[in-house]
Design a protein around this motif. Structure first.
Motif, PDB file in Angstrom:
ATOM      1  N   GLY A   1       1.064   3.642  -4.369  1.00  0.00           N
ATOM      2  CA  GLY A   1       1.661   2.331  -4.569  1.00  0.00           C
ATOM      3  C   GLY A   1       1.463   1.771  -5.955  1.00  0.00           C
ATOM      4  N   GLY A   2       0.589   2.399  -6.725  1.00  0.00           N
ATOM      5  CA  GLY A   2       0.297   1.921  -8.069  1.00  0.00           C
ATOM      6  C   GLY A   2       1.292   2.424  -9.098  1.00  0.00           C
ATOM      7  N   SER A   3       0.991   2.132 -10.356  1.00  0.00           N
ATOM      8  CA  SER A   3       1.880   2.481 -11.461  1.00  0.00           C
ATOM      9  C   SER A   3       1.105   3.170 -12.580  1.00  0.00           C
ATOM     10  CB  SER A   3       2.541   1.214 -12.033  1.00  0.00           C
ATOM     11  OG  SER A   3       3.340   0.567 -11.081  1.00  0.00           O
ATOM     12  N   LEU A   4       1.820   4.003 -13.311  1.00  0.00           N
ATOM     13  CA  LEU A   4       1.296   4.614 -14.526  1.00  0.00           C
ATOM     14  C   LEU A   4       2.430   4.697 -15.532  1.00  0.00           C
ATOM     15  CD1 LEU A   4      -0.940   7.651 -13.446  1.00  0.00           C
ATOM     16  CD2 LEU A   4      -1.700   5.579 -14.618  1.00  0.00           C
ATOM     17  N   ARG A   5       2.051   4.721 -16.805  1.00  0.00           N
ATOM     18  CA  ARG A   5       3.025   4.837 -17.888  1.00  0.00           C
ATOM     19  C   ARG A   5       2.626   6.022 -18.749  1.00  0.00           C
ATOM     20  NH1 ARG A   5       6.290   1.112 -21.135  1.00  0.00           N
ATOM     21  NH2 ARG A   5       6.055   1.532 -23.351  1.00  0.00           N
ATOM     22  N   LEU A   6       3.501   7.010 -18.791  1.00  0.00           N
ATOM     23  CA  LEU A   6       3.259   8.189 -19.613  1.00  0.00           C
ATOM     24  C   LEU A   6       4.016   8.053 -20.931  1.00  0.00           C
ATOM     25  CD1 LEU A   6       3.631  11.076 -16.998  1.00  0.00           C
ATOM     26  CD2 LEU A   6       1.619   9.703 -17.551  1.00  0.00           C
ATOM     27  N   SER A   7       3.349   8.479 -22.002  1.00  0.00           N
ATOM     28  CA  SER A   7       3.974   8.459 -23.324  1.00  0.00           C
ATOM     29  C   SER A   7       3.979   9.857 -23.905  1.00  0.00           C
ATOM     30  CB  SER A   7       3.206   7.528 -24.265  1.00  0.00           C
ATOM     31  OG  SER A   7       3.205   6.207 -23.794  1.00  0.00           O
ATOM     32  N   CYS A   8       4.994  10.134 -24.702  1.00  0.00           N
ATOM     33  CA  CYS A   8       5.087  11.415 -25.404  1.00  0.00           C
ATOM     34  C   CYS A   8       5.493  11.127 -26.836  1.00  0.00           C
ATOM     35  CB  CYS A   8       6.104  12.317 -24.728  1.00  0.00           C
ATOM     36  SG  CYS A   8       6.441  13.854 -25.626  1.00  0.00           S
ATOM     37  N   ALA A   9       4.651  11.574 -27.764  1.00  0.00           N
ATOM     38  CA  ALA A   9       4.930  11.383 -29.180  1.00  0.00           C
ATOM     39  C   ALA A   9       5.384  12.704 -29.782  1.00  0.00           C
ATOM     40  CB  ALA A   9       3.688  10.871 -29.894  1.00  0.00           C
ATOM     41  N   ALA A  10       6.502  12.669 -30.466  1.00  0.00           N
ATOM     42  CA  ALA A  10       7.043  13.859 -31.119  1.00  0.00           C
ATOM     43  C   ALA A  10       6.747  13.804 -32.611  1.00  0.00           C
ATOM     44  CB  ALA A  10       8.542  13.955 -30.894  1.00  0.00           C
ATOM     45  N   SER A  11       6.456  14.947 -33.178  1.00  0.00           N
ATOM     46  CA  SER A  11       6.230  15.050 -34.623  1.00  0.00           C
ATOM     47  C   SER A  11       6.826  16.349 -35.139  1.00  0.00           C
ATOM     48  CB  SER A  11       4.739  14.973 -34.951  1.00  0.00           C
ATOM     49  OG  SER A  11       4.041  16.037 -34.342  1.00  0.00           O
ATOM     50  N   GLY A  12       6.894  16.457 -36.439  1.00  0.00           N
ATOM     51  CA  GLY A  12       7.495  17.634 -37.045  1.00  0.00           C
ATOM     52  C   GLY A  12       8.979  17.401 -37.299  1.00  0.00           C
TER      53      GLY A  12
END
Length: 115
Positions: free
Chosen positions: A15-26
């Motif tokens: 029932g909870g929440s999470l926030r995933l992040s993805c950082a791109a480089s190059g």
């Protein structure tokens, strides 16, 4: 070359929440579609959500109306907001970027949803 680094995984109750992040480089200008995939215990890797450079989105049926993918082409990031999490969402979540027709992968971040 393109490098993708995920963050934001962890343990959450159902029932909870999470926030995933993805950082791109190059060579980020070479990335077309970006997305999130997941691989649960004993399962094959599956698509969760993807987004084009122009912002068109596509979701797996199992996460529609619960997860939202977004993309910031200036910051070179893709975000997965996950709400109403279920134990069956437990998996390693991988960020992907399409470069010349080939998926480039991050190392993954573990999401565990307890019942």
């Amino acid at each position: 070359q393109v490098q993708l680094v995920e963050s934001g995984g962890g343990l959450v109750q159902a029932g909870g929440s999470l926030r995933l992040s993805c950082a791109a480089s190059g060579m980020v200008f070479s990335i077309s579609d970006m997305g999130w995939y997941r691989q649960g215990p004993g399962n094959q890797r599956e698509l969760v959500a993807r987004i084009t450079r122009g912002g068109r989105t596509d979701y797996a049926d199992s996460v529609k109306d619960r997860f939202t993918i977004s993309r910031d082409n200036v910051k070179n990031m893709v975000i997965l907001q996950m709400n109403s999490l279920k134990p069956e969402d437990t998996a390693v979540y991988y960020c992907s970027g399409m470069v010349s027709g080939i998926n480039v992968w991050g190392k993954g971040t573990l999401v565990t949803v307890s019942s």
